[in-house]
Design a protein around this motif. Structure first.
Motif, short mmCIF file in Angstrom:
data_model
loop_
_atom_site.label_atom_id
_atom_site.label_comp_id
_atom_site.label_asym_id
_atom_site.label_seq_id
_atom_site.Cartn_x
_atom_site.Cartn_y
_atom_site.Cartn_z
N SER A 19 50.42 -65.41 21.54
CA SER A 19 51.69 -64.88 22.08
C SER A 19 51.51 -63.44 22.58
O SER A 19 51.90 -63.13 23.71
N GLU A 40 47.41 -54.73 16.63
CA GLU A 40 46.97 -55.90 15.87
C GLU A 40 46.52 -55.44 14.49
O GLU A 40 45.63 -54.58 14.38
N THR A 48 46.11 -67.08 14.44
CA THR A 48 45.90 -68.38 13.79
C THR A 48 44.48 -68.92 14.03
O THR A 48 43.85 -69.45 13.11
N PHE A 52 42.06 -69.26 10.34
CA PHE A 52 41.72 -70.50 9.63
C PHE A 52 40.27 -70.89 9.89
O PHE A 52 39.85 -70.96 11.03
N TYR A 145 54.16 -66.94 10.11
CA TYR A 145 53.82 -67.20 8.70
C TYR A 145 53.04 -66.04 8.10
O TYR A 145 52.52 -65.18 8.81
N ARG A 298 57.21 -82.61 12.52
CA ARG A 298 56.18 -82.65 13.54
C ARG A 298 55.29 -83.89 13.35
O ARG A 298 54.86 -84.18 12.24
C1 LIG Z 1 46.15 -74.51 11.50
C2 LIG Z 1 47.22 -74.40 12.53
C3 LIG Z 1 47.16 -75.20 13.68
C4 LIG Z 1 48.16 -75.10 14.64
N1 LIG Z 1 48.11 -75.91 15.75
C5 LIG Z 1 49.09 -75.82 16.67
C6 LIG Z 1 49.08 -76.64 17.84
O1 LIG Z 1 48.20 -77.45 18.07
N2 LIG Z 1 50.11 -76.53 18.72
C7 LIG Z 1 51.12 -75.64 18.54
O2 LIG Z 1 52.02 -75.57 19.38
N3 LIG Z 1 51.15 -74.84 17.46
C8 LIG Z 1 50.18 -74.91 16.53
N4 LIG Z 1 50.21 -74.10 15.43
C9 LIG Z 1 51.23 -73.10 15.32
C10 LIG Z 1 50.50 -71.81 15.81
O3 LIG Z 1 50.38 -70.87 14.83
C11 LIG Z 1 51.15 -71.27 17.04
O4 LIG Z 1 51.30 -72.25 17.98
C12 LIG Z 1 50.40 -70.10 17.69
O5 LIG Z 1 49.03 -70.02 17.46
C13 LIG Z 1 51.07 -68.88 17.20
O6 LIG Z 1 50.59 -67.84 17.98
P1 LIG Z 1 51.18 -66.40 17.80
O7 LIG Z 1 50.36 -65.50 18.63
O8 LIG Z 1 52.65 -66.43 18.04
O9 LIG Z 1 51.01 -66.10 16.24
P2 LIG Z 1 49.68 -65.95 15.40
O10 LIG Z 1 48.60 -66.82 15.88
O11 LIG Z 1 50.10 -66.10 13.99
O12 LIG Z 1 49.24 -64.45 15.68
C14 LIG Z 1 50.03 -63.39 15.21
C15 LIG Z 1 49.19 -62.13 15.26
O13 LIG Z 1 50.04 -61.04 14.94
C16 LIG Z 1 49.39 -60.20 13.99
N5 LIG Z 1 50.43 -59.52 13.21
C17 LIG Z 1 51.39 -60.10 12.44
N6 LIG Z 1 52.15 -59.16 11.88
C18 LIG Z 1 51.67 -57.97 12.29
C19 LIG Z 1 52.06 -56.62 12.03
N7 LIG Z 1 53.09 -56.33 11.23
N8 LIG Z 1 51.34 -55.63 12.62
C20 LIG Z 1 50.29 -55.91 13.44
N9 LIG Z 1 49.88 -57.16 13.71
C21 LIG Z 1 50.57 -58.19 13.14
C22 LIG Z 1 48.56 -61.16 13.17
O14 LIG Z 1 47.51 -60.46 12.52
C23 LIG Z 1 48.07 -62.13 14.22
O15 LIG Z 1 46.88 -61.73 14.82
C24 LIG Z 1 49.22 -74.19 14.45
C25 LIG Z 1 49.27 -73.41 13.29
C26 LIG Z 1 48.29 -73.51 12.34
C27 LIG Z 1 48.39 -72.65 11.12
#
Ligand SMILES: Cc1cc2nc3c(=O)[nH]c(=O)nc-3n(C[C@H](O)[C@H](O)[C@H](O)COP(=O)(O)OP(=O)(O)OC[C@H]3O[C@@H](n4cnc5c(N)ncnc54)[C@H](O)[C@@H]3O)c2cc1C
Length: 497
Positions: A19, A40, A48, A52, A145, A298
């Motif tokens: 994101s 970050e 994620t 993992f 999460y 899901r």
């Molecule tokens: C094992 C697994 C498999 C998944 N597979 C799918 C899939 O196939 N399709 C799907 O749609 N979704 C899937 N998901 C859900 C998935 O997490 C999201 O789709 C997506 O990767 C989330 O991306 P994100 O960047 O929003 O969050 P994240 O990947 O959680 O990244 C958040 C980032 O923000 C950073 N951060 C958080 N808080 C702070 C803070 N206070 N200060 C500084 N940095 C911070 C974290 O360190 C991290 O690097 C899956 C989840 C898991 C756990």
């Protein structure tokens, strides 16, 4: 800037997962004159997909929709292993010059909005020290999460177990499970990924049992999609990606709507597909027939039916039962059966944590986000100049994220053209509301009381439909008060346009 004046940026993005990196692209392309940084908390990008480390870690979604609209997914596999997603994100960072914008080891702890200065003061922790950065806007790309804790229910007798208990969120990369009996507790995406993977790599378990209290709907999907690869070969990656993406968007929506409208038929189809791949006489209704309707939670995808192949081989099995207690040698079940184990994997889920645990306040007063209503899926009522990234729970997360950040960048362009610099969503206090996510997954249900809220009206509904969002976020924007947004000049002088 004096030593006491904090650094100021136009936009601060929190998180360098899929994101936050996507947000970086939209800021770079749509708001090229804005200063910004991505903070970050960890030492690398990917969120994620870096956190993992369990064997077989892969997406559940196809990468044509889980990947970005602006960057074709060129690999042949539609369902991708985590390291390929990381490569894709690395390329996105390079292609958009984001390397110099991401600051690693910067954990955001709080953000306070000052109405007088029309800016955020964000407290950041780095190497045990705390300092402030100010910003006009804060974009949350912090996932949903808790990175520090997974969810594990209380299991009686846990301390008695003589083997190892592992949560997939904290998988020790050197764990040797060769020749061992492994019980995976859980039936979600992680469990169904782990079971075949523990039997397939350089290391090879002797037997893997998936122990579930309740079955999950599981559908085999091709790891490589022939039509998609044909599109890419025939039209090149750019057009191939656009076509594959459209096709998967329609397919995902079609499957979801079909399952919700015709649950009995959907259930029958899934059951038939499962039964075809399982040994003759297999108790499909015991282990693969959930009590809820398809897509109320899901639906799990298994690439090329790998889970069913593992069961057919005899090296994997499923137990659907309640745990009475862990004991020295494994798990005692309510049916009286005992599962012997050397290793127990608790694939029991995530602990929801929204907005990266950041404490938000406005003019010194802490925001109770459980009282905030989400506006257009993008902003929190009563909290100025904040954008949130909560993706779809019923299709690819990223499909929604792209639209949200494009919407917010358009909103900022609109405000800049009018000399406005404060946007706040204002919810009618009498509007009936409910928790922002209508999803039965355990991690959502456990945390309903911690979620922001949603309303009934279009602008206040937390839509889980790409088509609905495409209409309300992409078309001619209504940004007037009637849409629930209040835009003002803050510290600037408004201009007439
Ligand atoms: C094992 C697994 C498999 C998944 N597979 C799918 C899939 O196939 N399709 C799907 O749609 N979704 C899937 N998901 C859900 C998935 O997490 C999201 O789709 C997506 O990767 C989330 O991306 P994100 O960047 O929003 O969050 P994240 O990947 O959680 O990244 C958040 C980032 O923000 C950073 N951060 C958080 N808080 C702070 C803070 N206070 N200060 C500084 N940095 C911070 C974290 O360190 C991290 O690097 C899956 C989840 C898991 C756990």
């Amino acid at each position: 800037m004096t030593s006491t004046t904090p650094e100021h940026l136009d936009i601060l993005v929190i998180g360098a997962g899929i994101s936050g990196i996507g947000a970086g692209h939209y800021i770079t392309t749509e708001l090229p004159e804005k200063s910004f940084a991505i903070l970050e908390g960890r030492s690398t990008f990917g969120g994620t997909w870096d956190l993992f480390k369990y064997p077989g870690i892969r997406s559940d979604s196809d990468l044509h929709t889980f990947g970005y609209e602006f960057k074709p997914w060129e690999a042949k596999d539609s369902i991708a292993d985590a390291h390929k997603i990381i490569d894709y994100l690395r390329e996105t960072i390079e292609e958009n010059g984001l390397g110099e914008k991401i600051r690693y080891g910067h954990k955001v702890v709080s953000a306070d909005w000052s109405s007088e200065d029309a800016r955020w003061t964000v407290q950041v922790e780095r190497d045990g020290e705390r300092f402030a950065i100010t910003a006009g806007w804060v974009f949350f790309g912090s996932g949903y999460y808790d990175y520090d804790q997974g969810f594990t229910p209380e299991f009686a007798g846990r301390d008695r177990f003589a083997g190892q208990i592992i949560h997939p969120q904290f998988w020790p990369e050197d764990l040797d499970y060769t020749g061992k009996k492994v019980v995976v507790v859980g039936s979600g995406a992680t469990a169904v990924t782990l079971v075949p993977s523990l039997l397939n790599g350089d290391k090879r378990a002797a037997h893997v049992t998936m122990l579930q209290r309740t079955p999950t709907y599981i559908m085999p999907v091709p790891k490589q999609d022939p039509l998609t690869n044909l599109f890419h070969r025939a039209f090149g990656h750019r057009i191939g990606h656009d076509l594959s993406r459209k096709r998967f968007i329609w397919q995902q929506r079609g499957v979801y709507v079909f399952a919700q409208r015709f649950p009995d038929l959907a259930r029958k189809i899934i059951r038939r597909e499962n039964a075809k791949r399982l040994p003759e006489g297999y108790p499909v209704d015991v282990h693969f027939n959930p009590p809820y309707n398809p897509w109320d939670q899901r639906l799990c995808a298994v690439p090329n039916g790998d889970l069913f192949k593992a069961i057919r081989s005899g090296d994997a099995s499923v137990a659907t039962d309640k745990i009475v207690t862990f004991d020295e040698t494994g798990i005692e079940l309510a049916s009286g059966e005992h599962l012997d184990a050397d290793i127990i994997v608790t694939a029991t889920g995530l602990k929801l944590k929204l907005f990266g645990g950041v404490t938000l306040s406005v003019d010194g007063r802490e925001v109770d986000i459980t009282q905030s209503v989400i506006h257009r899926g993008a902003m929190l009522s009563g909290v100025p100049n904040v954008a949130i990234a909560i993706g779809y729970t019923n299709s690819s997360w990223t499909l929604k994220i792209g639209m949200l950040f494009r919407y917010i960048t358009k909103l900022i362009q609109h405000m800049d053209a009018r000399g406005l610099d404060v946007a706040v969503a204002v919810a009618d206090p009498d509007m009936p509301t409910r928790p922002a996510l209508d999803f039965e997954a355990g991690y959502v249900q456990r945390a309903l009381h911690e979620l922001p809220r949603q309303g009934e009206a279009d602008d206040w509904r937390m839509s889980m439909s790409y088509f609905e969002d495409a209409k309300r976020l992409n078309s001619e924007l209504s940004l007037g008060e009637e849409s629930g947004l209040r835009l003002s000049a803050g510290t600037r002088a408004a201009v007439t346009v």
